[in-house]
Design a protein around this motif. Structure first.
Motif, mmCIF file in Angstrom:
data_model
loop_
_atom_site.group_PDB
_atom_site.id
_atom_site.type_symbol
_atom_site.label_atom_id
_atom_site.label_comp_id
_atom_site.label_asym_id
_atom_site.label_seq_id
_atom_site.Cartn_x
_atom_site.Cartn_y
_atom_site.Cartn_z
ATOM 1 N N SER A 24 0.830 -1.205 0.000
ATOM 2 C CA SER A 24 0.000 0.000 0.000
ATOM 3 C C SER A 24 0.863 1.253 0.000
ATOM 4 C CB SER A 24 -0.909 0.012 1.233
ATOM 5 O OG SER A 24 -0.123 0.156 2.405
ATOM 6 N N GLN A 25 0.262 2.359 -0.377
ATOM 7 C CA GLN A 25 0.978 3.640 -0.370
ATOM 8 C C GLN A 25 1.376 4.031 1.050
ATOM 9 O OE1 GLN A 25 -0.716 6.811 -2.757
ATOM 10 N NE2 GLN A 25 0.003 8.368 -1.330
ATOM 11 N N SER A 26 0.539 3.714 2.019
ATOM 12 C CA SER A 26 0.846 4.075 3.411
ATOM 13 C C SER A 26 2.060 3.305 3.920
ATOM 14 C CB SER A 26 -0.359 3.815 4.317
ATOM 15 O OG SER A 26 -0.703 2.435 4.313
ATOM 16 N N VAL A 27 2.149 2.006 3.547
ATOM 17 C CA VAL A 27 3.322 1.204 3.938
ATOM 18 C C VAL A 27 4.574 1.772 3.279
ATOM 19 C CG1 VAL A 27 4.442 -1.047 3.623
ATOM 20 C CG2 VAL A 27 2.068 -0.930 4.405
ATOM 21 N N LEU A 28 4.467 2.091 1.988
ATOM 22 C CA LEU A 28 5.611 2.648 1.257
ATOM 23 C C LEU A 28 6.071 3.951 1.888
ATOM 24 C CD1 LEU A 28 7.495 2.570 -1.219
ATOM 25 C CD2 LEU A 28 5.727 3.766 -2.506
ATOM 26 N N ARG A 29 5.114 4.816 2.193
ATOM 27 C CA ARG A 29 5.452 6.122 2.779
ATOM 28 C C ARG A 29 6.132 5.963 4.137
ATOM 29 N NH1 ARG A 29 3.162 9.789 6.246
ATOM 30 N NH2 ARG A 29 3.594 12.009 5.775
ATOM 31 N N SER A 30 5.590 5.099 4.980
ATOM 32 C CA SER A 30 6.167 4.932 6.331
ATOM 33 C C SER A 30 7.576 4.348 6.251
ATOM 34 C CB SER A 30 5.267 4.049 7.188
ATOM 35 O OG SER A 30 5.212 2.727 6.675
ATOM 36 N N ARG A 31 7.785 3.419 5.322
ATOM 37 C CA ARG A 31 9.127 2.824 5.163
ATOM 38 C C ARG A 31 10.140 3.886 4.717
ATOM 39 N NH1 ARG A 31 9.141 -2.841 3.814
ATOM 40 N NH2 ARG A 31 7.457 -3.854 4.954
ATOM 41 N N ILE A 32 9.739 4.698 3.739
ATOM 42 C CA ILE A 32 10.655 5.731 3.237
ATOM 43 C C ILE A 32 10.983 6.741 4.325
ATOM 44 C CG2 ILE A 32 10.903 7.649 1.596
ATOM 45 C CD1 ILE A 32 9.171 5.999 -0.354
ATOM 46 N N LEU A 33 9.952 7.197 5.039
ATOM 47 C CA LEU A 33 10.178 8.179 6.114
ATOM 48 C C LEU A 33 11.114 7.634 7.188
ATOM 49 C CD1 LEU A 33 6.599 9.711 6.576
ATOM 50 C CD2 LEU A 33 8.670 10.913 5.810
ATOM 51 N N ARG A 34 10.918 6.373 7.540
ATOM 52 C CA ARG A 34 11.759 5.751 8.575
ATOM 53 C C ARG A 34 13.229 5.741 8.141
ATOM 54 N NH1 ARG A 34 13.148 0.585 8.765
ATOM 55 N NH2 ARG A 34 11.433 -0.083 7.413
ATOM 56 N N ILE A 35 13.475 5.367 6.883
ATOM 57 C CA ILE A 35 14.862 5.301 6.402
ATOM 58 C C ILE A 35 15.458 6.698 6.261
ATOM 59 C CG2 ILE A 35 16.358 4.513 4.538
ATOM 60 C CD1 ILE A 35 14.124 2.407 3.899
ATOM 61 N N GLN A 36 14.643 7.658 5.774
ATOM 62 C CA GLN A 36 15.145 9.031 5.619
ATOM 63 C C GLN A 36 15.577 9.614 6.964
ATOM 64 O OE1 GLN A 36 11.767 10.844 3.631
ATOM 65 N NE2 GLN A 36 12.815 10.868 1.646
ATOM 66 N N LYS A 37 14.766 9.379 8.002
ATOM 67 C CA LYS A 37 15.116 9.880 9.345
ATOM 68 C C LYS A 37 16.416 9.270 9.850
ATOM 69 C CE LYS A 37 10.355 10.875 10.834
ATOM 70 N NZ LYS A 37 9.239 10.440 11.716
ATOM 71 N N LYS A 38 16.549 7.971 9.634
ATOM 72 C CA LYS A 38 17.764 7.267 10.080
ATOM 73 C C LYS A 38 18.996 7.799 9.350
ATOM 74 C CE LYS A 38 19.627 2.542 10.324
ATOM 75 N NZ LYS A 38 19.327 1.115 10.061
ATOM 76 N N LYS A 39 18.875 7.967 8.023
ATOM 77 C CA LYS A 39 20.023 8.429 7.235
ATOM 78 C C LYS A 39 20.385 9.874 7.592
ATOM 79 C CE LYS A 39 20.471 5.032 3.862
ATOM 80 N NZ LYS A 39 21.478 4.627 2.879
#
Length: 543
Positions: free
Chosen positions: A117-132
């Motif tokens: 889903s788009q919500s899963v995709l968005r949450s995954r991207i945000l999580r990685i962006q914050k970490k990086k």
């Protein structure tokens, strides 16, 4: 409110299905993306990444012909085309164990199984962006391979009890082990395991114990990890290494087989599989591992024609060792198929003289089929070229040993480039042939030596019998053939007849071994002298 997750981000979609490209582009646009590029193949993605620093790459695991997603990730990392802030996400519709585990082992930033889903995709991207973003300096140090800086930054994050301290503990332990600072690594891992028996911490400690030769402790940790997750391929790897080190090759083989079934696309795993197969003298397993190494590297940054050559060499070696005619025929058919397939892979073989390699392989197969004269004739036709081409020099050595030209093989073996000889598969093939031939070669050398002694003592009939026995062991040996000719001529001069009939026929047969062959100077001069003597004697025998 418009979703701005991907605003100002340079995105690359790598997928060979046009319909998915367009659908996924729509999803990304709804998340704020305006700069989206496409690549239908791993090769095109690599080319685009050479010119543009993409912020996010969504890569399908299967990309048709050419590189797959896993191989693309390896290439991008090797060529430093994935910047420290970049996000690499593998996407696939397949959820088979070998694909999923092999992909996860390479540690992309994330792994998505279609559909999502788009919500899963968005949450995954945000999580990685914050970490990086939070660990930007650490990712830069990792990108720069600055190990000391990596260790310093990990300690800093851990001391501040940051949200990424577990990740930093893992990176810290990995780098301390790499530097062989085992006591420090053990302290870090002990702390982690006291808090939680994480799989990654268990594996790093197991690896650490293996390096310290604490094999029982290492295996216990592997068993603990496997109780939690039976698909933990690395745990089987480490157990297999421990068991191999302890001399329990049978158990090691069971473990590595389990690892290979779970995740076969690891070069290290296949090399270990080959090591264990070698310890068990399992020829078929060695061939399978060699083939898998070729398949793994064929489209990757580690592509090297040596993997193809070693695969074919391994099959011929297996055929040589096989006592079962049906099995040998299967190996010979596999050689033919592998050579034909290689012909179609022009990008892999264009930098070498593959025709010459194929000719040498065919000569080895002729020798295996008992066509020793044909094998030596083929060698004679290409010898000058074959002995100067590094990539096929090992094959020249293999052929010469097969036909019994031990002295020349030994001489050429010393000329193989050390870098080429350092390849573990080729090194083992050369060693195995030498070991396999050792008894035969020693027996041959002794018979030849005894024949020379008998000849010097004037016992020409006994000498001839010994030389002919030696030739049965090394049917195309030039030095021994010349000894047969010289002894037969000596018997002809004294009008003696040895056992087995006509001495002239014996001379002719021995001359066939030497005629038109490239000879070292000492053999060439001797051959010419003996040929002159033979020519002079022939008319006398016909009268």
């Amino acid at each position: 409110m418009q979703n701005k997750t991907l605003e100002n981000q340079r995105v690359l979609i790598v997928d060979d299905q046009r319909a998915f490209q367009l659908m996924f582009k729509g999803v990304l646009y709804s998340m704020g993306a305006t700069n989206v590029a496409f690549a239908p193949s791993g090769e095109q993605a690599l080319a685009k990444s050479s010119n543009i620093d993409f912020d996010i790459l969504f890569v399908d695991y299967h990309l048709g012909v050419g590189k797959n997603g896993k191989q693309l990730l390896e290439d991008l990392r090797e060529k430093k085309l994935l910047k420290p802030h970049s996000i690499f996400m593998l996407v696939t519709g397949e959820n088979s164990v070998p694909v999923v585990v092999s992909a996860v082992e390479l540690e992309p930033d994330d792994y998505l199984v279609k559909p999502f889903s788009q919500s899963v995709l968005r949450s995954r991207i945000l999580r990685i962006q914050k970490k990086k973003a939070h660990l930007a300096d650490l990712f830069q140090a990792l990108y720069d391979s600055n190990t000391e800086r990596v260790i310093e930054l990990c300690h800093q994050e851990i001391s501040e009890v940051g949200r990424y301290q577990q990740f930093c503990k893992r990176v810290l332990a990995e780098n301390l082990i790499k530097l062989e600072r085992y006591s420090e690594a053990e302290q870090v891992l002990d702390t982690c395991l006291e808090q939680r028996r994480n799989g990654w911490a268990l594996m790093l400690m197991a690896r650490l114990y293996y390096e310290q030769q604490r094999f029982t402790d290492s295996q216990q940790l592997c068993d603990e990890a496997l109780e939690e997750n039976r698909l933990f391929a690395e745990a089987y790897d480490i157990k297999a290494r421990c068991q191999l080190a302890e001399g329990d090759s049978e158990q090691a083989f069971s473990c590595i087989q389990a690892a290979v079934e779970i995740a076969p696309y690891s070069m290290q795993r296949q090399y270990l599989y080959m090591d264990i197969a070698h310890a068990l003298q399992d020829t078929n397993a060695k061939v399978l591992a060699s083939k898998q190494l070729y398949e793994i590297t064929r489209r990757s940054i580690r592509q090297d024609v040596v993997h193809l050559l070693n695969y074919i060499r391994s099959i011929i070696a297996a055929a040589t060792l096989s006592d079962e005619p049906q099995q040998r025929n299967r190996y010979l058919q596999e050689v033919a198929i592998a050579l034909q397939r290689a012909r179609r892979d022009d990008s892999l073989i264009r930098e070498m003289d593959f025709d010459l390699f194929e000719v040498l392989c065919q000569a080895r197969l002729d020798s295996l089929s008992g066509q020793q004269f044909q094998a030596k004739k083929t060698y004679a036709a290409v010898a000058e070229h074959a002995e100067t081409q590094q990539q096929v020099l090992p094959d020249t050595v293999f052929l010469l040993n097969q036909i019994g030209e031990f002295e020349q093989a030994e001489k050429l073996a010393t000329l193989i480039d050390p870098e080429l000889q350092a390849d573990p598969v080729l090194q083992r093939l050369l060693t195995e042939q030498q070991r396999h031939n050792q008894g035969q070669q020693q027996h041959f050398a002794q018979l030849n030596k005894d024949g020379i002694r008998q000849y010097k003592e004037g016992q020409h009939l006994a000498a001839l019998a010994l030389f002919e026995q030696a030739l049965e062991l090394a049917p195309m040996n030039t030095g021994c053939a010349l000894n047969v000719i010289q002894t037969s001529l000596q018997l002809l001069k004294t009008r003696s007849q040895g056992p087995g009939g006509n001495l002239l026929d014996r001379c002719k047969k021995a001359f066939r071994i030497v005629d038109n062959m490239p000879l070292p100077e000492h053999h060439r001069k001797r051959y010419q002298e003996l040929l002159n003597q033979f020519t002079q004697l022939q008319p006398q025998k016909r009268r």
